[in-house]
Design a protein around this motif. Structure first.
Motif, PDB file in Angstrom:
ATOM      1  N   GLN A  20     -12.539 -17.106 -23.525  1.00  0.00           N
ATOM      2  CA  GLN A  20     -12.840 -17.386 -25.217  1.00  0.00           C
ATOM      3  C   GLN A  20     -11.851 -18.557 -25.466  1.00  0.00           C
ATOM      4  N   GLY A  21     -12.376 -19.148 -26.468  1.00  0.00           N
ATOM      5  CA  GLY A  21     -11.580 -20.421 -26.978  1.00  0.00           C
ATOM      6  C   GLY A  21     -12.256 -20.932 -28.153  1.00  0.00           C
ATOM      7  N   ASP A  22     -11.037 -21.733 -28.449  1.00  0.00           N
ATOM      8  CA  ASP A  22     -11.678 -22.734 -30.026  1.00  0.00           C
ATOM      9  C   ASP A  22     -11.162 -24.278 -29.333  1.00  0.00           C
ATOM     10  N   LEU A  23     -11.895 -25.107 -29.053  1.00  0.00           N
ATOM     11  CA  LEU A  23     -11.624 -26.326 -28.490  1.00  0.00           C
ATOM     12  C   LEU A  23     -11.683 -27.383 -29.565  1.00  0.00           C
ATOM     13  N   SER A  24     -10.884 -28.533 -29.450  1.00  0.00           N
ATOM     14  CA  SER A  24     -10.794 -29.579 -30.346  1.00  0.00           C
ATOM     15  C   SER A  24     -11.830 -30.322 -30.137  1.00  0.00           C
ATOM     16  N   ALA A  25     -12.284 -31.270 -31.021  1.00  0.00           N
ATOM     17  CA  ALA A  25     -13.580 -32.175 -30.916  1.00  0.00           C
ATOM     18  C   ALA A  25     -13.413 -32.900 -29.645  1.00  0.00           C
ATOM     19  N   ARG A  26     -12.286 -33.575 -29.472  1.00  0.00           N
ATOM     20  CA  ARG A  26     -12.074 -34.327 -28.111  1.00  0.00           C
ATOM     21  C   ARG A  26     -12.365 -33.277 -26.738  1.00  0.00           C
ATOM     22  N   CYS A  27     -11.727 -32.255 -27.000  1.00  0.00           N
ATOM     23  CA  CYS A  27     -12.097 -31.348 -25.613  1.00  0.00           C
ATOM     24  C   CYS A  27     -13.180 -30.966 -25.752  1.00  0.00           C
ATOM     25  N   ALA A  28     -14.151 -30.591 -26.650  1.00  0.00           N
ATOM     26  CA  ALA A  28     -15.276 -30.151 -26.482  1.00  0.00           C
ATOM     27  C   ALA A  28     -16.388 -31.316 -26.208  1.00  0.00           C
ATOM     28  N   ALA A  29     -16.026 -32.249 -26.355  1.00  0.00           N
ATOM     29  CA  ALA A  29     -16.935 -33.402 -26.062  1.00  0.00           C
ATOM     30  C   ALA A  29     -16.729 -33.680 -24.591  1.00  0.00           C
ATOM     31  N   ALA A  30     -15.512 -33.642 -24.287  1.00  0.00           N
ATOM     32  CA  ALA A  30     -15.342 -33.963 -22.605  1.00  0.00           C
ATOM     33  C   ALA A  30     -16.074 -32.779 -21.758  1.00  0.00           C
ATOM     34  N   LEU A  31     -15.753 -31.499 -22.306  1.00  0.00           N
ATOM     35  CA  LEU A  31     -16.314 -30.507 -21.378  1.00  0.00           C
ATOM     36  C   LEU A  31     -17.791 -30.720 -21.537  1.00  0.00           C
ATOM     37  N   ALA A  32     -18.429 -30.892 -22.711  1.00  0.00           N
ATOM     38  CA  ALA A  32     -19.946 -30.975 -22.758  1.00  0.00           C
ATOM     39  C   ALA A  32     -20.350 -32.224 -21.910  1.00  0.00           C
ATOM     40  N   ALA A  33     -19.443 -33.241 -21.714  1.00  0.00           N
ATOM     41  CA  ALA A  33     -19.892 -34.331 -20.757  1.00  0.00           C
ATOM     42  C   ALA A  33     -19.925 -33.759 -19.492  1.00  0.00           C
ATOM     43  N   VAL A  34     -18.653 -32.898 -19.015  1.00  0.00           N
ATOM     44  CA  VAL A  34     -18.608 -32.649 -17.751  1.00  0.00           C
ATOM     45  C   VAL A  34     -19.713 -31.608 -17.385  1.00  0.00           C
ATOM     46  N   LEU A  35     -20.158 -30.516 -18.245  1.00  0.00           N
ATOM     47  CA  LEU A  35     -21.193 -29.627 -18.180  1.00  0.00           C
ATOM     48  C   LEU A  35     -22.726 -30.406 -17.883  1.00  0.00           C
ATOM     49  N   GLU A  36     -22.920 -31.388 -18.838  1.00  0.00           N
ATOM     50  CA  GLU A  36     -23.909 -32.052 -18.594  1.00  0.00           C
ATOM     51  C   GLU A  36     -24.367 -32.903 -17.318  1.00  0.00           C
ATOM     52  N   SER A  37     -23.017 -33.491 -16.970  1.00  0.00           N
ATOM     53  CA  SER A  37     -23.146 -34.335 -15.545  1.00  0.00           C
ATOM     54  C   SER A  37     -23.306 -33.405 -14.371  1.00  0.00           C
ATOM     55  N   LEU A  38     -22.672 -32.334 -14.245  1.00  0.00           N
ATOM     56  CA  LEU A  38     -22.439 -31.430 -13.007  1.00  0.00           C
ATOM     57  C   LEU A  38     -23.574 -30.180 -13.316  1.00  0.00           C
ATOM     58  N   GLY A  39     -23.997 -30.114 -14.432  1.00  0.00           N
ATOM     59  CA  GLY A  39     -25.017 -28.654 -14.513  1.00  0.00           C
ATOM     60  C   GLY A  39     -26.401 -28.976 -14.359  1.00  0.00           C
ATOM     61  N   LYS A  40     -26.827 -30.204 -13.815  1.00  0.00           N
ATOM     62  CA  LYS A  40     -28.191 -30.662 -13.823  1.00  0.00           C
ATOM     63  C   LYS A  40     -28.585 -29.696 -12.788  1.00  0.00           C
ATOM     64  N   LYS A  41     -30.145 -29.713 -12.985  1.00  0.00           N
ATOM     65  CA  LYS A  41     -30.853 -28.831 -11.808  1.00  0.00           C
ATOM     66  C   LYS A  41     -30.766 -29.822 -10.528  1.00  0.00           C
ATOM     67  N   ALA A  42     -30.502 -29.052  -9.422  1.00  0.00           N
ATOM     68  CA  ALA A  42     -30.215 -29.710  -8.121  1.00  0.00           C
ATOM     69  C   ALA A  42     -31.663 -30.043  -7.261  1.00  0.00           C
ATOM     70  N   GLY A  43     -32.982 -29.586  -8.017  1.00  0.00           N
ATOM     71  CA  GLY A  43     -34.058 -29.697  -7.176  1.00  0.00           C
ATOM     72  C   GLY A  43     -35.085 -28.513  -7.701  1.00  0.00           C
ATOM     73  N   PRO A  44     -36.252 -28.339  -7.231  1.00  0.00           N
ATOM     74  CA  PRO A  44     -37.306 -27.621  -7.323  1.00  0.00           C
ATOM     75  C   PRO A  44     -36.858 -26.175  -7.161  1.00  0.00           C
ATOM     76  N   GLU A  45     -35.823 -26.033  -6.152  1.00  0.00           N
ATOM     77  CA  GLU A  45     -35.450 -24.903  -5.466  1.00  0.00           C
ATOM     78  C   GLU A  45     -34.320 -24.155  -6.236  1.00  0.00           C
ATOM     79  N   ASP A  46     -33.898 -24.941  -7.339  1.00  0.00           N
ATOM     80  CA  ASP A  46     -32.753 -24.589  -8.122  1.00  0.00           C
ATOM     81  C   ASP A  46     -33.287 -23.685  -9.496  1.00  0.00           C
ATOM     82  N   ILE A  47     -33.154 -22.452  -9.033  1.00  0.00           N
ATOM     83  CA  ILE A  47     -33.965 -21.441 -10.110  1.00  0.00           C
ATOM     84  C   ILE A  47     -32.898 -20.707 -11.100  1.00  0.00           C
ATOM     85  N   ARG A  48     -31.348 -21.411 -11.016  1.00  0.00           N
ATOM     86  CA  ARG A  48     -30.422 -20.831 -11.970  1.00  0.00           C
ATOM     87  C   ARG A  48     -30.772 -21.048 -13.492  1.00  0.00           C
TER      88      ARG A  48
END
Length: 456
Positions: free
Chosen positions: A183-211
């Motif tokens: 649980q947490g309350d993130l500052s604007a800069r931290c939230a933007a950095a985390l969103a960029a990380v999740l966006e970059s590394l959280g993409k689907k890895a292919g049609p077999e990725d059913i997560r």
């Protein structure tokens, strides 16, 4: 009556399979309204109970502790109930709308979060405006834009920009099994950095990725932390870098349990290695032990003053007996133990007797020495940290595969692990032909969690 009605819906008498879908949909909408009304009712009753200090009648010092003990809820749940009581006291319009079932609990919480950032004099009107927009059919995105517009119009010209820095905080709670909740309350800069990380590394890895999206975001956060650990940018812990440690007892070592591919127990105080973690890691073997009291008693009986019986072949640590051809000689006058046989007994059993943090030496030290010298002992022996994949082999695998070897995946080598096609536990060799590069999704999840089999 409310409990009886909900109990009927939750019980076996309510045949949901035979109910038309529109009726089920209406029931689900009604249940959300019930939850909203329940939240408002509990806050109002708790407000009166707290004002009259009813919790003191049962010997409690606060409404939260009373709820914890009298209603059998956890402390976080009791704290949430008290928080709703205080929040709805400051947002009467939201409380009235909840009481009428006009808004869901989660939307009410979000609106209160937005208006809490406004000056106190602007909050009541802002609540009314946002509630009216929600009743008119606005979605959360539209309400967010409206709340931001209200914030811009009500903020004073000299007000310092609030990026959430003063309210920042992250809480990590772990369960008995090692799983965690953040649980947490993130500052604007931290939230933007985390969103960029999740966006970059959280993409689907292919049609077999059913997560699902939350699952992909979780795995993205884990992958980001894994890359940070692998980058070597973190301070050492207790003088040692973060690594995979193989803890095994002396018995496991002597019986072969500690061989690569058959790790011992988990690291004390840390999480156990998960599936696939031993494919590509820096392995540090650490041997522990304990006092073998049965062995200690046998040695004490064997070495105590008095007449002795001759050593029994194959027992007590003596190979063939004192009178045998191993050079110890026969027992002395009165059956005393020969010096050579005593030396063999001690040497044959000393390692098992003295080994490990719980061994005899540690037991004697902690029981006789004062202060810091009697603290918990370190492992008796720790091996050199060894990379399971040698550097020259890793370079050859990287030059051959160039990216994740899964079809259609182009994750670079820095994001990949080396995987053994035939597992090491089944005799698979650490060789160029038996190893491939795989990204964390295809390696740790598809193979070691979902059981898929890679092919060359």
């Amino acid at each position: 009556m409310a409990v009886a009605g909900l109990g009927w819906l939750a019980g076996p008498d309510a045949d949901a399979a035979g109910v038309p879908v529109p009726v089920l949909a209406e029931c689900l909408r009604g249940l959300e309204q019930v939850l909203a009304v329940h939240t408002a009712a509990r806050a109002r009753i708790l407000e009166s109970f707290t004002t009259r200090r009813g919790f003191e009648d049962d010997g409690q010092g606060s409404p939260r502790t009373w709820l914890t003990w009298q209603t059998r809820v956890t402390r976080p749940a009791a704290g949430a109930a008290v928080s709703w009581m205080r929040r709805l006291r400051e947002h009467p319009a939201i409380a009235d709308t909840l009481a009428s079932g006009g808004i869901s609990v989660s939307w009410a919480r979000q609106i209160a979060d937005w208006t809490d950032q406004l000056p106190a004099e602007a909050r009541p009107d802002a609540d009314i405006i946002l509630l009216a927009a929600a009743a008119g059919g606005a979605d959360l995105a539209g309400l967010a834009e409206l709340a931001e517009e209200i914030r811009r119009r009500t903020a004073g010209p000299d007000r310092d920009p609030d990026d959430g820095f003063t309210r920042r905080g992250v809480w990590l709670a772990t369960t008995l099994g090692g799983a965690g909740r953040v649980q947490g309350d993130l500052s604007a800069r931290c939230a933007a950095a985390l969103a960029a990380v999740l966006e970059s590394l959280g993409k689907k890895a292919g049609p077999e990725d059913i997560r699902t999206i939350p699952e992909r975001q979780h795995d993205a956060l884990e992958e980001a932390l894994r890359r940070l650990l692998a980058a070597g940018c973190l301070p050492d812990r207790a003088g040692q870098p973060v690594q995979l440690q193989l803890h095994l007892s002396l018995d496991q070592l002597l019986n072969g349990t500690g061989a690569p591919g058959a790790p011992g127990g988990p690291v004390p105080g840390g999480p156990a290695a998960g599936p696939g973690d031993d494919c590509d890691a820096a392995l540090a073997p650490i041997v522990t032990g304990r006092v073998d009291h049965d062995l200690l008693d046998r040695l004490a009986r064997r070495l105590a003053p008095g007449p002795w019986t001759a050593c029994r072949p194959g027992q007590d640590g003596c190979g063939t007996g004192c009178g045998g051809p191993h050079g110890h000689g026969s027992p002395g006058p009165g059956g005393e133990l020969s010096r050579g046989c005593a030396r063999e007994l001690i040497l044959a059993n000393a390692v098992a007797l003295l080994s490990g943090p719980g061994g005899l030496a540690s037991w004697l030290r902690t029981g006789t020495l004062p202060g810091p010298a009697a603290s918990v002992s370190l492992p008796l022996d720790a091996g050199t940290v060894t990379d399971l994949i040698p550097a020259h082999l890793r370079r050859a695998i990287t030059a051959r595969d160039r990216h994740c070897a899964a079809p259609g995946c182009d994750q670079p080598p820095a994001a990949c692990h080396v995987h053994h096609i035939i597992p090491r536990s089944r005799g698979g060799a650490t060789s160029l032909g038996n190893c491939i590069l795989l990204c964390s999704f295809h390696h740790l999840i598809m193979i070691h969690r979902w059981g898929c089999v890679p092919r060359r």
